[in-house]
Motif scaffolding. Sequence first.
Motif, mmCIF file in Angstrom:
data_model
loop_
_atom_site.group_PDB
_atom_site.id
_atom_site.type_symbol
_atom_site.label_atom_id
_atom_site.label_comp_id
_atom_site.label_asym_id
_atom_site.label_seq_id
_atom_site.Cartn_x
_atom_site.Cartn_y
_atom_site.Cartn_z
ATOM 1 N N GLY A 103 0.830 -1.202 0.000
ATOM 2 C CA GLY A 103 0.000 0.000 0.000
ATOM 3 C C GLY A 103 0.864 1.252 0.000
ATOM 4 O O GLY A 103 2.012 1.230 0.437
ATOM 5 N N TYR A 104 0.295 2.333 -0.510
ATOM 6 C CA TYR A 104 1.009 3.604 -0.596
ATOM 7 C C TYR A 104 0.109 4.730 -0.099
ATOM 8 O O TYR A 104 -1.066 4.792 -0.472
ATOM 9 C CB TYR A 104 1.368 3.933 -2.049
ATOM 10 C CG TYR A 104 2.209 2.888 -2.751
ATOM 11 C CD1 TYR A 104 3.573 3.079 -2.954
ATOM 12 C CD2 TYR A 104 1.624 1.713 -3.215
ATOM 13 C CE1 TYR A 104 4.348 2.126 -3.608
ATOM 14 C CE2 TYR A 104 2.390 0.753 -3.860
ATOM 15 C CZ TYR A 104 3.746 0.968 -4.059
ATOM 16 O OH TYR A 104 4.503 0.018 -4.699
ATOM 17 N N THR A 105 0.666 5.608 0.738
ATOM 18 C CA THR A 105 -0.049 6.846 1.057
ATOM 19 C C THR A 105 0.287 7.852 -0.036
ATOM 20 O O THR A 105 1.171 7.622 -0.864
ATOM 21 C CB THR A 105 0.398 7.438 2.405
ATOM 22 O OG1 THR A 105 1.783 7.801 2.280
ATOM 23 C CG2 THR A 105 0.220 6.458 3.548
ATOM 24 N N ARG A 106 -0.385 8.989 -0.007
ATOM 25 C CA ARG A 106 -0.095 10.027 -0.992
ATOM 26 C C ARG A 106 1.380 10.436 -0.915
ATOM 27 O O ARG A 106 2.046 10.607 -1.929
ATOM 28 C CB ARG A 106 -1.010 11.237 -0.734
ATOM 29 C CG ARG A 106 -1.158 12.140 -1.938
ATOM 30 C CD ARG A 106 -2.283 13.137 -1.749
ATOM 31 N NE ARG A 106 -3.598 12.522 -1.624
ATOM 32 C CZ ARG A 106 -4.317 12.076 -2.655
ATOM 33 N NH1 ARG A 106 -3.829 12.148 -3.879
ATOM 34 N NH2 ARG A 106 -5.511 11.555 -2.472
ATOM 35 N N LYS A 107 1.886 10.526 0.327
ATOM 36 C CA LYS A 107 3.294 10.922 0.486
ATOM 37 C C LYS A 107 4.243 9.833 -0.041
ATOM 38 O O LYS A 107 5.295 10.126 -0.614
ATOM 39 C CB LYS A 107 3.569 11.204 1.974
ATOM 40 C CG LYS A 107 4.775 12.082 2.193
ATOM 41 C CD LYS A 107 4.899 12.542 3.643
ATOM 42 C CE LYS A 107 6.361 12.670 4.014
ATOM 43 N NZ LYS A 107 6.693 12.051 5.290
ATOM 44 N N ASP A 108 3.848 8.564 0.149
ATOM 45 C CA ASP A 108 4.664 7.469 -0.398
ATOM 46 C C ASP A 108 4.771 7.562 -1.921
ATOM 47 O O ASP A 108 5.831 7.321 -2.500
ATOM 48 C CB ASP A 108 4.051 6.101 -0.050
ATOM 49 C CG ASP A 108 4.173 5.755 1.433
ATOM 50 O OD1 ASP A 108 5.079 6.295 2.101
ATOM 51 O OD2 ASP A 108 3.357 4.936 1.911
ATOM 52 N N LEU A 109 3.639 7.913 -2.546
ATOM 53 C CA LEU A 109 3.649 8.006 -4.007
ATOM 54 C C LEU A 109 4.567 9.140 -4.471
ATOM 55 O O LEU A 109 5.272 9.015 -5.469
ATOM 56 C CB LEU A 109 2.226 8.222 -4.550
ATOM 57 C CG LEU A 109 1.279 7.021 -4.435
ATOM 58 C CD1 LEU A 109 -0.092 7.391 -4.999
ATOM 59 C CD2 LEU A 109 1.825 5.795 -5.160
ATOM 60 N N GLU A 110 4.569 10.249 -3.698
ATOM 61 C CA GLU A 110 5.466 11.361 -4.024
ATOM 62 C C GLU A 110 6.918 10.899 -3.927
ATOM 63 O O GLU A 110 7.738 11.165 -4.797
ATOM 64 C CB GLU A 110 5.262 12.510 -3.021
ATOM 65 C CG GLU A 110 3.852 13.027 -2.953
ATOM 66 C CD GLU A 110 3.699 14.284 -3.776
ATOM 67 O OE1 GLU A 110 4.498 15.214 -3.574
ATOM 68 O OE2 GLU A 110 2.788 14.302 -4.629
ATOM 69 N N MET A 111 7.216 10.224 -2.821
ATOM 70 C CA MET A 111 8.581 9.736 -2.594
ATOM 71 C C MET A 111 8.978 8.787 -3.715
ATOM 72 O O MET A 111 10.053 8.873 -4.293
ATOM 73 C CB MET A 111 8.647 9.042 -1.228
ATOM 74 C CG MET A 111 10.014 8.493 -0.838
ATOM 75 S SD MET A 111 10.339 6.808 -1.418
ATOM 76 C CE MET A 111 9.502 5.857 -0.144
ATOM 77 N N TRP A 112 8.052 7.879 -4.053
ATOM 78 C CA TRP A 112 8.332 6.885 -5.101
ATOM 79 C C TRP A 112 8.653 7.599 -6.422
ATOM 80 O O TRP A 112 9.637 7.283 -7.103
ATOM 81 C CB TRP A 112 7.116 5.954 -5.241
ATOM 82 C CG TRP A 112 7.307 4.799 -6.169
ATOM 83 C CD1 TRP A 112 8.485 4.298 -6.649
ATOM 84 C CD2 TRP A 112 6.260 3.980 -6.727
ATOM 85 N NE1 TRP A 112 8.241 3.220 -7.463
ATOM 86 C CE2 TRP A 112 6.894 3.007 -7.532
ATOM 87 C CE3 TRP A 112 4.868 3.981 -6.612
ATOM 88 C CZ2 TRP A 112 6.162 2.037 -8.225
ATOM 89 C CZ3 TRP A 112 4.138 3.004 -7.299
ATOM 90 C CH2 TRP A 112 4.782 2.047 -8.096
ATOM 91 N N SER A 113 7.838 8.576 -6.766
ATOM 92 C CA SER A 113 8.067 9.311 -8.013
ATOM 93 C C SER A 113 9.435 9.991 -8.001
ATOM 94 O O SER A 113 10.134 10.016 -9.012
ATOM 95 C CB SER A 113 6.972 10.361 -8.230
ATOM 96 O OG SER A 113 5.745 9.703 -8.463
ATOM 97 N N ASP A 114 9.825 10.515 -6.840
ATOM 98 C CA ASP A 114 11.148 11.130 -6.749
ATOM 99 C C ASP A 114 12.258 10.106 -6.963
ATOM 100 O O ASP A 114 13.268 10.402 -7.596
ATOM 101 C CB ASP A 114 11.337 11.798 -5.374
ATOM 102 C CG ASP A 114 10.732 13.199 -5.338
ATOM 103 O OD1 ASP A 114 10.731 13.853 -6.393
ATOM 104 O OD2 ASP A 114 10.268 13.617 -4.254
#
Lengths: 437, 143
Positions: A103-114
Amino acid sequence: MQQMWQPELETLPRPQIEALQLKRIRETVARVHERVPFYKERLDAAGVRPDQINSFGDFRRIPFTVKEDFRRNYPFGLLAVPRREVVRVHASSGTTGKSTVVGYTRKDLEMWSDMVARFLVMAGVTQDSVVQVAFGYGLFTGGFGLHYGAERVGATVVPAASGNTRRHLQLIQDFGTTHVVCTPSYAMHICEVAGEMGLDLIKQTRLRTACLGGEPWSEQMRQRMFSLYGIHGYDNYGLSELIGPGVSGEGPECKGMHIFEDHFYPEIIDPESGEVLPPGSTGELVLTNLTREAQPVLRYRTRDITRLDLATCACGRTMARMARVTGRSDDMLIIRGVNVFPTQIEHAFLEMQGTSPNYQIIVDRQGSIDSLEVKIEITEQMLSDEMKNLHRLESDVQKRLAEALSITPKITLVEPGTLPRSEGKAVRVIDKRPKEA
Amino acid sequence: MFVKQLSLFIENRSGRLGAACRALADRKINILALSLADTADFGILRLIVSDPDAGHETLKKAGFTVVGNDVLAVEVEDKPGGLADILDVLSREKVNVEYMYAFSSIRTKRAALIFRFEDSQTAIKKLTAAGIGVMNRIDVLGQ
């Protein structure tokens, strides 16, 4: 010096990296101890108190997390946030029927994209680039992971998804694609099909770079791709349990893939004893999430065999580099970028009435594309005097396995007792693909 | 009427067909009729033998996967149109043939047709009604 997505972080001096890692390890351990019953039990049983982790040595007392732990806690048992804070889930194949859910939170998705942006920038992606994603979009992390990472850089993203090579080549020509994103074997296949069609990629297209991940490949293959087709291939690495693609990546000057150590803490262990090995040793990579909100994983055994180099790179980055993955410490196969466990096949057979448990998996490579064949010893229950019944059996088994594996195997029925056995135990897997260092 | 047929799974490798026949020969079991359905990778060898039970056991012991089932034997005169007449009846009555094979005896001038129908009982009824003799024994073949 190379372009960097987050230069101040990617060149952090090693003492600062390590101080940051230790701080984040403490925070992460405290969070999962408080929020994930599975980790609370694990840590308590091992006598590890989150407030007493003062060194990496203390951290090493924490037991490993393994793939089986994901299955036991399927689907959401490892979440460290309420489910409503999870904005996306992905999944990969498990060792049996149940998949590994992340699972991913919104912040996780940001981190992942970075993280994805970091390795794309290493491979030369800029706002001017046209990035064609040839990974599948779906539960698999490849498609969406690369898609949002490339968008984050500001490139023009072509979400072409997997399959239909000729259409890919058409888009490459029409859209002026500069980078393709896929598995190494698929990139090679695209190049070969271009050759067959008489399309000169260098003269007739803008494609120069392939960002490659999802399966191990070799230095020889990189050289072949460049010498025959003029395409630079850059490696990246990741696994859905930790985030997806974006754990590490390389650029032209790097000998090895930089692990983004401000978000992932790497260790190399002896796969037999579980002991942490000294820097530079070859062993199994173990990774810990340092910043993940939804589902931080502690000391996850990747089963991938590699080694780490902590020296500062010619590209200026200070983060540890991992060598190409040279093997696995378990029996997982990677076929066309899809993880396949022989036990998944066994599991699928067990669910089908009347099928023989004697099977053999043969993985081969035709051209650049992996092939999967499953040979099954026929039994009296399976046999019929009518050919159509045997064909139906073959197609039923094929469908069932395709559902379980996300890959369609060729099914071959064989006479009983013909599959080779060593010391009475069936030889389940034959991997005929060329092994290159 | 019904005769026992043995069906064997045969891989497309040299010597497998021979091995099956040799196993029967060693036990003095005679093959009365046979047909081989094949695909690229394997075949199904269908046999009518002089002693089906012994044949089944022999082939199994020789390592083959074998299933036995009943097929319908129909006897016709061995002359042009013998088979066509029967197929006309089946076609008219909409009886589906799964597969068939035929053998004739020069000595008796009779031919035996081995049929596998989707619905054997209906097939027998329709054939008998049309005056076509369904065999009680395969006289031609001597079973």
